[in-house]
Write an enzyme that holds these catalytic residues in place. Structure first.
Site, PDB file in Angstrom:
ATOM      1  N   HIS A  92       0.831  -1.202   0.000  1.00 32.02           N
ATOM      2  CA  HIS A  92       0.000   0.000   0.000  1.00 32.02           C
ATOM      3  C   HIS A  92       0.868   1.255   0.000  1.00 32.02           C
ATOM      4  O   HIS A  92       0.946   1.994   0.986  1.00 32.02           O
ATOM      5  CB  HIS A  92      -0.936  -0.013   1.213  1.00 32.02           C
ATOM      6  CG  HIS A  92      -2.086  -0.957   1.036  1.00 32.02           C
ATOM      7  ND1 HIS A  92      -2.707  -1.576   2.086  1.00 32.02           N
ATOM      8  CD2 HIS A  92      -2.727  -1.390  -0.073  1.00 32.02           C
ATOM      9  CE1 HIS A  92      -3.680  -2.350   1.633  1.00 32.02           C
ATOM     10  NE2 HIS A  92      -3.709  -2.251   0.323  1.00 32.02           N
ATOM     11  N   CYS A 153       3.526 -12.198   2.605  1.00 33.74           N
ATOM     12  CA  CYS A 153       4.383 -12.076   3.786  1.00 33.74           C
ATOM     13  C   CYS A 153       4.244 -13.297   4.694  1.00 33.74           C
ATOM     14  O   CYS A 153       3.146 -13.831   4.886  1.00 33.74           O
ATOM     15  CB  CYS A 153       3.998 -10.806   4.555  1.00 33.74           C
ATOM     16  SG  CYS A 153       4.870 -10.590   6.117  1.00 33.74           S
ATOM     17  N   HIS A 181     -10.191  -4.965   3.799  1.00 36.46           N
ATOM     18  CA  HIS A 181      -8.751  -5.004   3.515  1.00 36.46           C
ATOM     19  C   HIS A 181      -8.378  -6.321   2.839  1.00 36.46           C
ATOM     20  O   HIS A 181      -8.871  -7.386   3.210  1.00 36.46           O
ATOM     21  CB  HIS A 181      -7.974  -4.834   4.822  1.00 36.46           C
ATOM     22  CG  HIS A 181      -6.519  -4.558   4.643  1.00 36.46           C
ATOM     23  ND1 HIS A 181      -5.609  -5.539   4.325  1.00 36.46           N
ATOM     24  CD2 HIS A 181      -5.801  -3.411   4.756  1.00 36.46           C
ATOM     25  CE1 HIS A 181      -4.401  -5.010   4.247  1.00 36.46           C
ATOM     26  NE2 HIS A 181      -4.494  -3.720   4.499  1.00 36.46           N
ATOM     27  N   GLU A 183      -5.769  -8.213   3.021  1.00 34.05           N
ATOM     28  CA  GLU A 183      -5.229  -9.243   3.905  1.00 34.05           C
ATOM     29  C   GLU A 183      -6.334  -9.954   4.675  1.00 34.05           C
ATOM     30  O   GLU A 183      -6.352 -11.182   4.784  1.00 34.05           O
ATOM     31  CB  GLU A 183      -4.219  -8.643   4.887  1.00 34.05           C
ATOM     32  CG  GLU A 183      -3.639  -9.688   5.825  1.00 34.05           C
ATOM     33  CD  GLU A 183      -2.835  -9.094   6.972  1.00 34.05           C
ATOM     34  OE1 GLU A 183      -2.872  -9.680   8.071  1.00 34.05           O
ATOM     35  OE2 GLU A 183      -2.189  -8.045   6.781  1.00 34.05           O
ATOM     36  N   SER A 320      -2.675   2.434   3.710  1.00 39.69           N
ATOM     37  CA  SER A 320      -1.827   1.524   4.466  1.00 39.69           C
ATOM     38  C   SER A 320      -2.316   1.436   5.904  1.00 39.69           C
ATOM     39  O   SER A 320      -2.318   2.430   6.638  1.00 39.69           O
ATOM     40  CB  SER A 320      -0.372   2.011   4.445  1.00 39.69           C
ATOM     41  OG  SER A 320       0.406   1.342   5.411  1.00 39.69           O
TER      42      SER A 320
END
Length: 411
Positions: A92, A153, A181, A183, A320
């Site tokens: 981001h 990640c 989001h 993730e 972010s």
């Protein structure tokens, strides 16, 4: 479908010494900052023209972000003749994503929450971003036969491991995060599982957590619950059934203290409902906060406690999550300005910055002024050092000072 989905394409080693040497040189040319590296390694301040700039001890790119960027750059070296696509954003930060676009990497955009993969062929390469992708999206890409470069990640994959464990134990995953989001969407898809029978609930803050806790203790209006958490629960979620056995996880970039409080409150609600002696039958949790996120939050808190600052500048992408939380921490202590680059420092009187509460950029007047001032600077894990350097340079420019002269005098 499990995480070990059969690849239709062979695995390619992108991290050979030859490729990484090429990547290192290119990445450094785009993002390296000798000024920031000097200030970081020496721990010195930079002063001139009535301004003193102090950096937090930990800021900017984390290992996971560096790895994702390295792999994206490596992809262009290993597959120079193929079409390369990126699923959304690699991280981001708009400058980093724009740089990848300038290198010829095309962006796949989500339409109504679903990525459009039309036009992809088995000859194409698709890069998965650092926050991962939903299971269904991965399956669709693999069915096409694309070569996949997965930059997810490791901390994110640790959370996936936990929610899969919860699912296998028959527990609902309560995810502390932002339901919209990337993730959290990816994590929620792992909570559902191959058979689609797993369950999840995403709670954004402590207010939502308390609502869930009250429902656990006393029950409530099921339709009201489902309406409140629309878009944040698994298909077929029934709070009367699926809140009996829960496990807490989180989006890795949330604030540790808040995630811990979410865990504590849900644990207490379960205990109140079923008794302390039965807690182990109904409640699970693991610490899945990203280490780099916590390190940057701790470093900022340390700087705020240790230094006498007049204002704080937080540099990073507005979307972010970890950067937003740094700005949130700063706002609780002193005037804080969340900017995405140095261009937002319009003048010593005006700064254009992101208002977390209004969700838009605003202009603040008289932010810097003319007198002596101590400025703290930090940056999110997705912010490159060159943007931090440009911010520092711009600060001193507003007072008619060149950074080069300050560095010469400080050595």
């Amino acid at each position: 479908m499990t995480e070990k989905i059969q690849q239709k394409t062979s695995k390619v080693n992108l991290r050979t010494p030859e490729v990484m040497n090429l990547v290192k040189a290119e990445v450094e040319s785009h993002y390296r900052s000798p000024l920031v590296e000097y200030l970081r390694t020496t721990g010195r301040y930079l002063s001139g023209g009535g301004i003193t700039v102090k950096l937090a001890k930990a800021f900017g790119f984390c290992y996971g972000v560096e790895r994702a960027i390295d792999l994206a750059y490596a992809t262009t070296k290993v597959f120079p003749t193929k079409r390369i696509y990126l699923l959304g954003e690699i991280i981001h930060n708009p400058e980093v994503n724009d740089q990848l676009t300038a290198m010829g990497i095309k962006r796949l955009q989500a339409v109504q929450g679903r990525y459009s993969l039309d036009g992809l062929t088995a000859d194409d390469v698709v890069i998965i971003p650092a926050f991962g992708a939903e299971v269904e999206t991965m399956k669709r890409i693999q069915q096409i036969g694309c070569q996949i470069v997965d930059t997810t990640c490791g901390d994110v994959m640790t959370v996936w491991k936990r929610v899969r464990q919860y699912r296998n134990e028959g527990a609902t995953s309560i995810i502390h995060g932002k339901a919209w989001h990337e993730e959290t969407k990816a994590t929620a898809s792992r909570a559902i599982g191959e058979d689609g029978n797993g369950q999840y609930l995403v709670v954004y803050n402590l207010e939502e957590t308390d609502y869930v806790c009250n429902y656990i203790r006393y029950g409530g209006d099921k339709q009201e619950f489902l309406q409140k958490f629309k878009g944040a629960v698994s298909p077929g979620f029934d709070p009367d059934i699926h809140l009996r056995h829960v496990g807490v996880a989180n989006q890795t970039t949330m604030m540790r203290g808040e995630t811990e409080e979410v865990q504590r409150r849900i644990c207490k609600a379960i205990e109140d409902r079923y008794g302390k002696e039965n807690l182990h039958k109904h409640f699970r949790f693991f610490d899945t906060i990203c280490g780099a996120t916590q390190e940057r939050q701790d470093a900022l808190l340390d700087m705020l406690d240790r230094e006498k600052l007049d204002l704080l500048i937080v540099v990073g992408g507005y979307n972010s999550s970890n950067t937003s939380h740094l700005a949130e921490i700063g706002e609780g202590r002193l005037p804080t300005y969340f900017i995405k680059n140095a261009e937002k420092l319009i003048s010593s009187q005006q700064i254009r910055h992101w208002n977390l509460h209004e969700g838009r950029e605003v202009i603040t007047e008289g932010w810097l002024g003319e007198g002596e001032i101590n400025v703290g600077i930090t940056a999110g894990a997705s912010c490159p050092n060159n943007l931090i350097e440009e911010t520092i340079q711009r600060l001193f420019e507003l007072r008619g000072i060149g950074v080069e002269s300050l560095l010469a005098n400080s050595k």
